[in-house]
Design an enzyme around this catalytic site. Structure first.
Site, PDB file in Angstrom:
ATOM      1  N   ASN A   7       4.561  28.824  13.259  1.00  9.53           N
ATOM      2  CA  ASN A   7       5.045  28.434  11.929  1.00  9.53           C
ATOM      3  C   ASN A   7       4.007  28.818  10.882  1.00  9.53           C
ATOM      4  O   ASN A   7       2.958  29.368  11.210  1.00  9.53           O
ATOM      5  CB  ASN A   7       5.371  26.931  11.906  1.00  9.53           C
ATOM      6  CG  ASN A   7       4.149  26.098  12.201  1.00  9.53           C
ATOM      7  OD1 ASN A   7       3.162  26.141  11.468  1.00  9.53           O
ATOM      8  ND2 ASN A   7       4.194  25.342  13.295  1.00  9.53           N
TER       9      ASN A   7
ATOM     10  N   LYS B  89       7.719   7.124  14.513  1.00 12.17           N
ATOM     11  CA  LYS B  89       6.510   7.573  15.214  1.00 12.17           C
ATOM     12  C   LYS B  89       5.557   6.416  15.508  1.00 12.17           C
ATOM     13  O   LYS B  89       4.633   6.561  16.305  1.00 12.17           O
ATOM     14  CB  LYS B  89       5.776   8.607  14.361  1.00 12.17           C
ATOM     15  CG  LYS B  89       6.650   9.810  14.003  1.00 12.17           C
ATOM     16  CD  LYS B  89       6.213  11.032  14.734  1.00 12.17           C
ATOM     17  CE  LYS B  89       7.010  12.243  14.291  1.00 12.17           C
ATOM     18  NZ  LYS B  89       6.640  13.439  15.017  1.00 12.17           N
TER      19      LYS B  89
HETATM   20  O1  C5P Z   1       8.358  15.394  13.584  1.00  6.15           O
HETATM   21  P1  C5P Z   1       7.492  16.138  12.632  1.00  6.15           P
HETATM   22  O2  C5P Z   1       6.933  17.415  13.202  1.00  6.15           O
HETATM   23  O3  C5P Z   1       8.046  16.348  11.268  1.00  6.15           O
HETATM   24  O4  C5P Z   1       6.291  15.101  12.421  1.00  6.15           O
HETATM   25  C1  C5P Z   1       5.185  15.392  11.703  1.00  6.15           C
HETATM   26  C2  C5P Z   1       4.015  14.586  12.201  1.00  6.15           C
HETATM   27  O5  C5P Z   1       4.002  14.462  13.604  1.00  6.15           O
HETATM   28  C3  C5P Z   1       2.720  15.287  11.868  1.00  6.15           C
HETATM   29  O6  C5P Z   1       1.758  14.305  11.661  1.00  6.15           O
HETATM   30  C4  C5P Z   1       2.458  16.108  13.110  1.00  6.15           C
HETATM   31  O7  C5P Z   1       1.089  16.437  13.248  1.00  6.15           O
HETATM   32  C5  C5P Z   1       2.931  15.186  14.207  1.00  6.15           C
HETATM   33  N1  C5P Z   1       3.474  15.848  15.389  1.00  6.15           N
HETATM   34  C6  C5P Z   1       2.806  15.758  16.582  1.00  6.15           C
HETATM   35  N2  C5P Z   1       3.336  16.336  17.714  1.00  6.15           N
HETATM   36  C7  C5P Z   1       4.520  16.978  17.673  1.00  6.15           C
HETATM   37  C8  C5P Z   1       5.227  17.057  16.453  1.00  6.15           C
HETATM   38  C9  C5P Z   1       4.662  16.509  15.339  1.00  6.15           C
HETATM   39  O8  C5P Z   1       1.709  15.204  16.619  1.00  6.15           O
HETATM   40  N3  C5P Z   1       5.013  17.499  18.761  1.00  6.15           N
END
Ligand code: C5P
Length: 423
Positions: free
Chosen positions: A230, A363
């Site tokens: 990304n 989360k």
């Molecule tokens: O679900 P999303 O990617 O939008 O969530 C963002 C948050 O979750 C960020 O803090 C990102 O670093 C963390 N994240 C993570 N592991 C993942 C996906 C996201 O720690 N697999």
């Protein structure tokens, strides 16, 4: 780019010593001169003849050698260079330097030098994670020693995790960063005075705290040459690492592939995939504060091809995906080692506050920093950011600032939230 600079390279005893030979070559190719000290253990892995051949100078080995002392006394040796680099920096060398021991030429030099010291640690993952080594790391960082690596990955002993010595090009980049030389692909480093020790601190809001930060994207391999990624640049996460360091924290920065200079005085662990990031985060615990600023790929390719996928006459390969571990959610719900303050980031392209509020609950983190990353915002890869901080007591929106200023403001909020949070 290192014209006129002399590096004193201390080669400790570890498998990674062979990489020091390459480092000497790179420094000399960049115009620098190298003078080498080889420890007794280092001699088991690489010969003085090789190092002398590559550096073009005599290799120093013995504290009590009459010849060495008449050619150049050990005190003079420790001061004759512009920078001291220890690569590999073994657990033993780190322990000696942290405690001021001086029982051989390498440790005596480290105690006697008035120059900056850059260490590239290399050791077994358990040795690296041992509280004794982590204590020594904190002491040396507080003394103004700069670290590069170790990287996470497969180790010579067959184990996996942080402990691999940084690659010679990474060490060269860190050397360049210290001298502020151009010609190395990295942004301008902070002036040496600013990164040379306690003088750089802006405050001590996070003194004696361990702050763990994830940053950058992850790369999820499709085959040996292709990957899914990304647009994250890692800039906000790296700025947070520097801001936390400047408030006295011991910082572990776990970074996906980015083209940013390793921040001085920060423990940098480089990874590529989400699963490696997850392992590196778990290995770095316990931490007081964990900040998840990385843009972790949600999915990885289910069956990574062992060989490059070929187009010739073959059907288009289907890319079946499977879910990556949600690192933030796992750590926020960790049964034993949950950091006291867990911060997540939410990069959204619409309904920023609503989505971030839902994400905070889902989360299980204490704070969510939300920002708008729609293409018109210019946040992804850009230098400025406008963030909202969502916590139990509501939302605070900060004005648009450059990412460094955003990081300073966020770290202040995190320190405040940390001091108010329950044990
Ligand atoms: O679900 P999303 O990617 O939008 O969530 C963002 C948050 O979750 C960020 O803090 C990102 O670093 C963390 N994240 C993570 N592991 C993942 C996906 C996201 O720690 N697999």
């Amino acid at each position: 780019m290192l014209q006129g600079r002399t590096i004193l390279l201390i080669v400790g005893g570890g498998i990674a010593a062979y990489k020091s030979a390459e480092l000497i070559r790179l420094i000399r190719k960049s115009g620098g001169a190298v003078r080498v000290i080889l420890t007794k253990a280092g001699r088991e892995f690489v010969t003085p003849l090789t190092l002398a051949g590559l550096s073009g100078e005599k290799v120093f080995e013995d504290l009590f050698s009459l010849t060495d002392e008449t050619e150049m006394g050990h005190i003079e040796l420790s001061r004759s260079a512009d920078l001291v680099v220890v690569a590999p920096a073994t657990a033993d060398l780190m322990a000696k330097a942290a405690n001021g021991l001086a029982n051989d030429l390498a440790s005596t030099t480290l105690l006697a030098t008035d120059k900056r010291v850059l260490m590239a640690p290399a050791m077994n993952v358990r040795m690296w994670e041992h509280p004794a080594t982590q204590r020594n790391l904190a002491t040396l960082t507080a003394d103004g020693v700069t670290f590069v690596g170790p990287n996470a990955g497969e180790m010579a002993c067959g184990e996996f995790g942080p402990g691999r010595m940084a690659e010679p090009v990474e060490i060269l980049a860190a050397v360049g960063s210290i001298f502020g030389t151009k010609g190395i692909p990295m942004p301008a480093p902070a002036p040496i005075k600013e990164i040379a020790g306690p003088a750089r601190a802006k405050g001590n809001l996070l003194a004696n705290k361990h702050v763990l930060i994830t940053a950058g994207p992850t790369h999820e391999p499709i085959d040996p040459v292709r990957y899914i990624a990304n647009r994250s640049s890692g800039k906000q996460g790296y700025a947070l690492a520097e801001a936390a360091r400047d408030q006295g924290a011991r910082v572990t920065l776990i970074s996906g592939p980015v083209s940013l200079a390793p921040p001085a005085g920060v423990m940098l662990v480089r990874i590529e995939t989400a699963r490696e990031m997850n392992d590196a985060v778990e290995a770095a615990l316990p931490a007081d504060i964990a900040i998840f600023a990385a843009a972790v790929a949600d999915w990885r390719v289910k069956m990574e091809a062992g060989q490059k996928l070929k187009k010739d006459g073959n059907a288009i390969p289907p890319l079946e995906l499977s879910e990556n571990p949600d690192i933030l959610a796992r750590i926020a719900r960790h049964p034993v080692l949950r950091p006291k303050l867990v911060v997540g980031f939410a990069a959204e392209t619409e309904n920023v506050i609503a989505h971030a509020t839902a994400k905070r609950a889902r989360k299980g983190c204490d704070l969510i920093v939300a920002n708008d990353v729609s293409p018109q915002s210019g946040v992804m890869g850009g230098d400025r950011n406008r963030v909202h901080i969502l916590g139990e007591s509501g939302v605070e929106t900060l004005p648009e600032m450059d990412k460094g200023a955003v990081a300073d403001a966020l770290v202040q909020r995190f320190a405040e939230a940390f001091s108010k949070s329950k044990p």
